[in-house]
Every structure is written in C-alpha cells, then in structure tokens.
Design an enzyme around this catalytic site. Structure first.
Site, PDB file in Angstrom:
ATOM      1  N   ARG A  41      75.392  -4.356 -10.223  1.00  8.26           N
ATOM      2  CA  ARG A  41      76.138  -5.533  -9.771  1.00  8.26           C
ATOM      3  C   ARG A  41      75.869  -5.684  -8.278  1.00  8.26           C
ATOM      4  NH1 ARG A  41      79.594  -6.465 -13.983  1.00  8.26           N
ATOM      5  NH2 ARG A  41      80.486  -4.651 -15.036  1.00  8.26           N
ATOM      6  N   ARG A  71      78.002  -6.555 -17.552  1.00 11.96           N
ATOM      7  CA  ARG A  71      79.009  -7.502 -18.034  1.00 11.96           C
ATOM      8  C   ARG A  71      79.565  -8.344 -16.893  1.00 11.96           C
ATOM      9  NH1 ARG A  71      84.072  -5.020 -21.144  1.00 11.96           N
ATOM     10  NH2 ARG A  71      84.087  -3.919 -19.147  1.00 11.96           N
ATOM     11  N   HIS A 101      72.934   2.426 -15.132  1.00  6.67           N
ATOM     12  CA  HIS A 101      74.172   2.385 -14.360  1.00  6.67           C
ATOM     13  C   HIS A 101      74.077   3.228 -13.098  1.00  6.67           C
ATOM     14  CE1 HIS A 101      78.675   3.096 -13.877  1.00  6.67           C
ATOM     15  NE2 HIS A 101      78.612   1.786 -13.991  1.00  6.67           N
ATOM     16  N   HIS A 258      87.429   4.188  -7.222  1.00  3.00           N
ATOM     17  CA  HIS A 258      86.247   3.961  -8.043  1.00  3.00           C
ATOM     18  C   HIS A 258      85.243   5.106  -8.009  1.00  3.00           C
ATOM     19  CE1 HIS A 258      82.486   1.635  -9.183  1.00  3.00           C
ATOM     20  NE2 HIS A 258      83.326   1.236 -10.116  1.00  3.00           N
TER      21      HIS A 258
END
Length: 352
Positions: A41, A71, A101, A258
């Site tokens: 992202r 997503r 990822h 996170h």
C-alpha cells in the site's frame, strides 16, 4: 548506516525524513546502481514511486514489486504499476498464489572494492499518510548477510532465482511457522535448565493454531509469555493448567499499533526480530513475509522498551480475561503513546 544499524519508530520519527529521504538520496547518487522495493500500500502523495520512476529515467535499475491484490488499494496499485512500466522500471507482481506482504527496500551502491547493499525492512506499508497515524518500526542496515538475504528475496520474487536458503532472514511461507515453534522450544529448554526465560510478542493478530499451542506449552513449562495483540487473539490467557503464565494486552489509543516484534529471552541473551508477519494462517501460508533480527544491543533495547511500555499501559490498555472478554485497565499513570511522544519531543529539542 555504514557506521551502524539504525532503528526508526513511526510516527515518532518522520517517515518523509527517513524512508523517503533514503530513497531520494539513492536516486540522485551517481554510484547507486539499483533500487528495489515492495509496494503493498502506498499513498498518492508518497514520493517513493515517483522516485523509482526518476531512477529508471536516470538509467538505474529500478525494480518494484507491486501487489495488485492489496485490498482497497487495487486501483491505485494498478495505476502505479503502469506509470513505472512506462518509465522503464522492472515491475513484477510476485509469485502465483501468494500475496507479497513483505516490506523491504534495497539500494545497491558501487563502492571501493565492489558493491554494498543498503537495506530497509519495515513492519508497515510504504505509505506517507498512514505513517503519521500507524505505529511501525523500520530497520536500516548494511549487514552483509541481511543484505544478501534481501537481494536474494527480490531475485526469487522477480523470477531470477529459486527460493534460496536464507542466512539471517525468516521468510514465509517457506519456514516461518517452523522457525517460531523452534524459538519457543529453545526458550522452554532454557527454562528447564534453570535460566531466565520469557517470550514477548507484539502483533496485530494471533490466530494460528500451531503457534498458539506452542505458547500454551511454554506457559505450562513455566515460561512467562507477554503478548501485545492489537486485534484478533484466539489464545486465551490465564486458564488453569494451560495458560496461567500468559498475559494479553491491547493498546487502543491515539495511534494504531501496527508493528510486529518477536522477542525471546533466554538467560542473559535477548533475541529480537521485526517485520511484516502476524501469526495467522494467511500470513504464514499464503503470503510472502519477511522477518529480520535486530542484532545491535541499543536497538534491541529500544524495541524492548516500546513493548514494555505497551504492556504496562493503564490509560489505553485493555487486558484479555480467560473467557476472552477484554477489561479496560484503570489508573492512568502509564500511556505508551504519551510517553513515546514526550521522548520524541525531547529528542527534537536536544537536536536543535
């Protein structure tokens, strides 16, 4: 970086002033031969992808692994991929059936006697906007073995080589679950030898059944297990005969926790890793994830300090009960976010 590894902690350190600055310097450096990065992202206002485009236009090897199935960000990532390809960058989309990822940046620079790898491995996305709201760590290193590992990971993802044997890095789906279970078993063995033994983990989600069973076994062996899990946690702490030595804390405050940190204490040794994976089947089986050790003592101490602050938080901290319910802690004497913001302001004041 050549004088020692560096650890950055967002949002307490600027993403633009560290990660984006690193890439911008690499683009304009005539001795840099290649820049490679993963994009899961990223934001429209990020300087990273435009910097890669400029690197390609300057004749450097620019490689970008773009995950098209991120997503909510599919459209943006497709647009970035097209722009990169038009500029002459090498754009790849990972391995069939696996989401990429991992968060990695690799700069290959020509120096006296050969080339040197400059590496950044993060726990969060290369996203300038969320870096102001999400808590994440990033490791900058010139370690030769880690540099070689990250280079070989990119070669594997771009189809230039088969999946290699890694020196220091832990890679999913290759062997991360087995690595985790083995680290837990080593910690149990240390406890059985009469040494201090503790497991400290910080992540977004804990779901994987085999990993949970390993943590239960550690608790039953007398190992203290402290977990900072922001979201879903399928483990149950405090169950008699199963998990009396396990605590689970979630911090829900100003910033979204996170980062993923894996710590194992055995005797006087402290072993810490950081990276992209949570302990979930999707991360361990169907995603390419990257976890790297943090070897320098001062940096390990920073990781440990942050996790301890989260575990002690009684302002925004929630503790899981044996039945799975969460209880808000009371007291208000410790806030990880407030304490880390105050430390960041002190650093800034002393730098001035």
């Amino acid at each position: 970086m050549r004088s020692g590894d560096l650890l950055v902690h967002h949002p307490y350190h600027s993403f633009v002033g560290t990660v984006e600055r690193f890439v911008r310097q690499a683009v304009t450096d005539p001795d840099v031969l290649a820049i490679k990065m993963t994009v899961y992202r990223t934001s429209d206002d990020s300087d990273l992808v435009p910097a890669l485009i400029e690197a390609a236009e300057r004749g450097k090897q620019a490689v970008c692994l773009v995950e098209l199935k991120a997503r909510f960000d599919e459209r943006r990532n497709i647009g970035w991929a097209r722009s990169l390809e038009e500029a002459g960058a090498h754009v790849v989309h990972g391995l069939p059936g696996l989401k990429t990822h991992a968060k990695a940046l690799l700069v290959v620079r020509r120096e006296r006697g050969g080339v040197r790898h400059y590496v950044h491995v993060g726990t969060g996305n290369y996203h300038a906007k969320t870096a102001r709201l999400y808590e994440d760590f990033g490791l900058f290193t010139c370690d030769r073995e880690l540099g070689a590992d990250v280079a070989e990971l990119f070669n594997s993802l771009t189809g230039a080589a088969r999946s290699p044997e890694y020196r220091k890095a832990v890679i999913a789906p290759d062997h991360m679950r087995d690595w985790f279970v083995e680290e837990v078993e080593r910690t149990i063995e240390a406890k059985q030898r009469g040494e201090e033994a503790r497991i400290v983990l910080k992540m977004n989600a804990l779901v994987d059944a085999r990993c949970i069973r390993a943590l239960y076994e550690a608790s039953q062996a007398g190992v203290r297990v402290d977990l900072n899990v922001r979201g879903i946690c399928c483990l149950r702490p405090g169950l008699e005969g199963i998990s009396e030595n396990i605590t689970v804390v979630s911090v829900v405050g100003r910033f979204l926790e996170h980062s993923r940190v894996y710590g194992f204490h055995r005797g006087d040794a402290r072993h810490y890793w950081l990276g992209s994976p949570d302990l979930m089947p999707r991360n361990l089986d169907t995603r390419v994830e990257l976890l790297v050790p943090v070897d320098a003592d001062p940096l390990r101490a920073q990781l440990e300090d942050t996790v301890e602050r989260c575990l002690a938080d009684d302002t925004f901290g929630w503790e899981m009960e044996p039945d799975g319910d969460w209880t808000r802690r009371r007291g208000g004497t410790h806030s990880a976010h407030r304490e880390l913001m105050e430390a960041a302001l002190e650093r800034a004041a002393s730098a001035e």
